[in-house]
Enzyme design. Structure first.
Site, PDB file in Angstrom:
ATOM      1  N   GLY A  14       5.051   5.395  -3.614  1.00 14.60           N
ATOM      2  CA  GLY A  14       4.421   4.085  -3.648  1.00 14.60           C
ATOM      3  C   GLY A  14       3.744   3.802  -4.971  1.00 14.60           C
ATOM      4  N   GLY A  16       1.724   1.046  -5.412  1.00 16.42           N
ATOM      5  CA  GLY A  16       0.641   0.098  -5.198  1.00 16.42           C
ATOM      6  C   GLY A  16      -0.653   0.621  -5.777  1.00 16.42           C
ATOM      7  N   PHE A  17      -1.780   0.107  -5.279  1.00 13.50           N
ATOM      8  CA  PHE A  17      -3.072   0.511  -5.823  1.00 13.50           C
ATOM      9  C   PHE A  17      -3.302   2.017  -5.693  1.00 13.50           C
ATOM     10  CE2 PHE A  17      -4.200  -4.010  -4.904  1.00 13.50           C
ATOM     11  CZ  PHE A  17      -4.493  -4.367  -6.203  1.00 13.50           C
ATOM     12  N   GLU A 178      -7.092 -18.071   3.652  1.00  8.32           N
ATOM     13  CA  GLU A 178      -6.848 -18.431   2.258  1.00  8.32           C
ATOM     14  C   GLU A 178      -5.626 -19.329   2.133  1.00  8.32           C
ATOM     15  OE1 GLU A 178      -8.715 -14.462   0.073  1.00  8.32           O
ATOM     16  OE2 GLU A 178      -6.669 -14.435   0.845  1.00  8.32           O
ATOM     17  N   ASP A 316      -3.736   2.259   2.661  1.00  7.49           N
ATOM     18  CA  ASP A 316      -3.653   1.604   3.962  1.00  7.49           C
ATOM     19  C   ASP A 316      -3.018   2.470   5.034  1.00  7.49           C
ATOM     20  OD1 ASP A 316      -4.627  -0.457   2.486  1.00  7.49           O
ATOM     21  OD2 ASP A 316      -2.938  -1.819   2.778  1.00  7.49           O
ATOM     22  N   ALA A 327      -7.868  -3.181  -0.810  1.00  7.33           N
ATOM     23  CA  ALA A 327      -7.423  -2.666  -2.103  1.00  7.33           C
ATOM     24  C   ALA A 327      -8.382  -1.625  -2.642  1.00  7.33           C
ATOM     25  CB  ALA A 327      -7.284  -3.824  -3.093  1.00  7.33           C
TER      26      ALA A 327
END
Length: 446
Positions: A14, A16-17, A178, A316, A327
């Site tokens: 991964g 991601g963050f 949002e 996550d 995040a």
């Protein structure tokens, strides 16, 4: 002649963050790091909805992984999707985009695969109600949003026109709230003078939430303020409801009393629920790890899997102390996992401290100049909350060019209500139906 020493092999699943921060923590270590991701970019997921709404471009929220990690000479990137793990042989099996198989040996494995959209056992809803977890999802939703107004302009009758001007969002968390606020701003400000046959400001935006309030994770006071704000924008809140059916022309919901109601809406977006991707189940089978209802993997206080100190699960997809899928959790857990590997390589024998999450708060953007922020005892809303939201997101965007581009785009959008990133493409007329309406099943954000 000296013997050749093979560097310790670290595989990170991964980009991601969590994966990015793990790789960064290892940049000066004598290890060979391989980052495996089914996409070749690092995505700033918290701003996906702004890409979908046309404020930010995809280049401002997604950076090529090879560019982001280009200065880390011990890190290589592999475009592939992890499909299985052989814990005994310490091998990761992955599939390349062309279907070819690749096996990666590891000494340390850091799992940072994130979560994917969950339809709570009704994956057939995905065809008509796309989620928003990937860049493809955001661009697909952008097409749906702006296409809806175009279709309403040429609708055959008032009923069809109203269907195209009705937008339903399933889920009242940050993404749902949002996105609902963005649709109202698009309808009431961005497009208010661009059409002749329709009044875009008459668009109906509905949010369906199973709980008693939206943004429940922010606490009752902020949730109440957020609800007042979105309702003042013209967003309808349908609380205590459960979606039982979705099709191309709308959705059916059930309230707590069991009564069902049909809502006609040509645009339904799914912003509720997440689940672990298939690789999490494969890892659990290989290691005997426990999974929660959403598929998250239970980990020890040092983020390892019980009985497998060489495997760390972050972000996550980890289940630890009921930490939220934020995040900031991903960043901190990824950095921690990278440091633990680095300490092991350095030969440190001291018992590592357990992972401790420092809560810097949560923020949700609602409309221009209005946001809610929760940071410990500090609760902010309105314009002050919006300024804090702005600072937080600028700080975490990857790269100077992304930050500068975001500032310029936000300035234009907030001062003039215009959105420069409104371009969208239409599928070919002879394309399969699923290409025209969106993916039929959620794809894992590896």
């Amino acid at each position: 002649m000296q013997d050749h020493v093979t560097p310790r092999r670290v595989v990170i699943l991964g980009g991601g963050f969590a994966g990015l921060f793990a790789a960064r923590a290892l940049r000066r270590s004598p290890v060979a790091v391989t980052v495996v991701d089914r996409r070749a970019h690092h995505l700033f997921q918290p701003l996906l909805y702004q890409c979908a709404a046309g404020i930010l471009s995809e280049g401002q929220i997604a950076q090529p992984l090879r560019a982001v990690l280009g200065r880390h000479h011990n890190v290589s990137c592999l475009l592939a999707e992890a499909t299985d793990v052989d814990a005994k042989a310490r091998l990761v099996h992955a599939s390349r985009p062309d279907g070819g198989a690749v096996s990666l040996p590891y000494d340390d494995l850091i799992v940072a695969v994130g979560m994917r959209q969950s339809y709570f056992g009704h994956d057939e809803f995905a065809e008509y109600a796309p989620g928003m977890k990937t860049l493809d999802d955001a661009l697909g939703i952008r097409r749906r949003l702006y296409q809806a107004f175009e279709m309403a302009e040429t609708a055959a009758d008032a009923k069809e026109r109203q269907q195209w001007l009705t937008f339903a969002l399933v889920g009242g968390g940050p993404t749902g709230v949002e996105l609902a606020g963005q649709i109202r701003e698009i309808a009431g400000h961005t497009l208010d003078r661009e059409f002749h046959a329709i009044d875009s400001a008459q668009a109906r935006v509905m949010v369906f939430e199973g709980a008693d309030e939206v943004l429940g994770a922010f606490g009752h006071p902020l949730a109440r303020r957020a609800a007042r704000t979105v309702q003042s924008l013209g967003v309808e809140l349908h609380l205590g409801t459960k979606v039982t059916d979705v099709d191309a022309h709308g959705l059916t919901v059930q309230d707590r009393d069991g009564a069902t109601t049909r809502f006609d809406a040509r645009t339904v977006l799914w912003t509720a629920g997440v689940e672990a991707p298939p690789i999490a189940a494969a890892l659990a089978r290989a290691t005997g790890a426990q999974q929660d209802r959403a598929g998250r993997i239970a980990v020890e206080p040092d983020l390892t899997i019980a009985g497998h100190p060489e495997i760390r699960v972050t972000g996550d997809v980890m289940s630890l102390n009921r930490l939220p899928g934020l995040a900031e959790v991903a960043m901190q857990s990824g950095a921690y996992a990278g440091r633990m590997v680095r300490h092991a390589v350095e030969g440190r024998t001291k018992e590592p401290k357990p992972f401790k999450y420092w809560d810097f708060g949560s923020a949700a953007y609602i409309a221009r100049g209005r946001a809610v922020v929760k940071a410990g005892p500090l609760h902010l809303s309105g314009f002050t909350g919006w300024l804090v939201w702005l600072f937080i997101h600028l700080a975490f965007l990857t790269g100077f060019r992304s930050r500068l581009g975001a500032v310029l785009s936000w300035s234009v959008a907030f001062l003039t209500s215009s959105r420069r990133e409104r371009a969208f493409t239409m599928p070919d007329a002879d394309a399969p139906a699923d290409q025209a309406t969106g993916p039929k099943a959620p794809s894992p954000p590896l």
